[in-house]
Each structure stands twice: as structure tokens, then as C-alpha cells.
Design a protein around this motif. Structure first.
Motif, mmCIF file in Angstrom:
data_model
loop_
_atom_site.group_PDB
_atom_site.id
_atom_site.type_symbol
_atom_site.label_atom_id
_atom_site.label_comp_id
_atom_site.label_asym_id
_atom_site.label_seq_id
_atom_site.Cartn_x
_atom_site.Cartn_y
_atom_site.Cartn_z
ATOM 1 N N ASP A 32 42.170 32.835 41.621
ATOM 2 C CA ASP A 32 43.409 32.791 40.845
ATOM 3 C C ASP A 32 43.348 33.639 39.578
ATOM 4 O OD1 ASP A 32 44.615 31.058 42.673
ATOM 5 O OD2 ASP A 32 43.832 29.286 41.648
ATOM 6 N N HIS A 33 42.142 33.967 39.120
ATOM 7 C CA HIS A 33 42.023 34.669 37.843
ATOM 8 C C HIS A 33 41.222 35.972 37.886
ATOM 9 C CE1 HIS A 33 42.801 30.413 36.601
ATOM 10 N NE2 HIS A 33 43.750 31.066 35.960
ATOM 11 N N TYR A 47 38.922 39.350 34.513
ATOM 12 C CA TYR A 47 39.249 37.932 34.421
ATOM 13 C C TYR A 47 40.465 37.815 33.519
ATOM 14 C CZ TYR A 47 38.884 33.023 33.085
ATOM 15 O OH TYR A 47 39.144 31.687 32.840
ATOM 16 N N LYS A 48 41.568 37.344 34.072
ATOM 17 C CA LYS A 48 42.830 37.257 33.334
ATOM 18 C C LYS A 48 43.147 38.594 32.657
ATOM 19 C CE LYS A 48 42.570 32.294 32.558
ATOM 20 N NZ LYS A 48 42.579 31.212 31.568
#
Length: 115
Positions: A32-33, A47-48
Motif C-alpha cells: 500500500d505504501h 515509501y509514501k
């Protein structure tokens, strides 16, 4: 083929399969990230949308490695600073078992330093 696929296609076996497995492991550790981009001719993991790590080949050590952003804040005996300011690298020995757990633990440590 996209640039990331081309990058891996140019690597000979068995290194290619090892790095593709590592790539998959990193991406699946936080789907998800963690995303993948192609920057500076290299596969980068973010990451993000912030830099996490990347894969490359060291001509000096003649080995592939994972380079971790915020490496200057990481303390692990397998990491090498080697004159870098923000990064530390983990050399991958293709003759030994891939230290996937160590790599994923280090990515978790880096994520703690990303705001």
C-alpha cells in the motif's frame, strides 16, 4: 518493455533472478505504501513517495547491492558507508543465501526516519 524491466533484462542470470526476487520481496513488504520508480537509470523504491532504497552494481566491490536512504542513521554490521553522506549499502553475495529478512528489517528502519 518499460525501463525497469529493461534494467533487469540486461543483468545476467543468476543475478537477475536474485534481484527480481529481492525486488518482489521489497514491494510486497508494504504494497500500500512502497512503490517503484526508475530514476537515474536505476530501480528506486519509495515509501509514501519518499526515497527508501535502490538497487545497483558496485564496480569497486564487483557485486550488486541495496543502497538505503537515511543509511547514516542505520547501525548494522553488514552496512557500508564508503564515503556516502546519506546512504549506506548492503552488498549482495550471490554465492550465499539472500539476507531478505535483514533487508526488509532495514527498510522498516528507514521508514521510521521518513516524515
Amino acid at each position: 518493455m518499460n525501463p525497469i524491466q529493461e534494467y533487469f533484462y540486461r543483468i545476467d542470470e543468476p543475478e537477475r533472478s536474485t534481484l527480481l526476487f529481492l525486488r518482489k520481496s521489497i514491494l510486497e513488504s508494504d504494497p500500500d505504501h512502497i512503490t517503484e520508480t526508475f530514476s537515474f537509470g536505476l530501480p528506486f523504491f519509495k515509501y509514501k513517495k519518499k526515497m527508501l532504497c535502490y538497487l545497483y552494481y558496485s564496480k569497486k566491490y564487483k557485486r550488486h547491492y541495496v543502497s538505503f536512504y537515511h543509511g547514516d542513521r542505520l547501525d548494522h554490521p553488514l552496512l557500508i558507508q564508503d564515503g556516502r553522506k546519506k546512504f549506506k549499502i548492503l552488498l549482495i553475495n550471490m554465492e550465499e543465501d539472500l539476507p531478505v529478512e535483514v533487508i526488509l528489517n532495514l527498510t522498516e528502519e528507514v521508514k521510521k526516519h521518513i516524515k
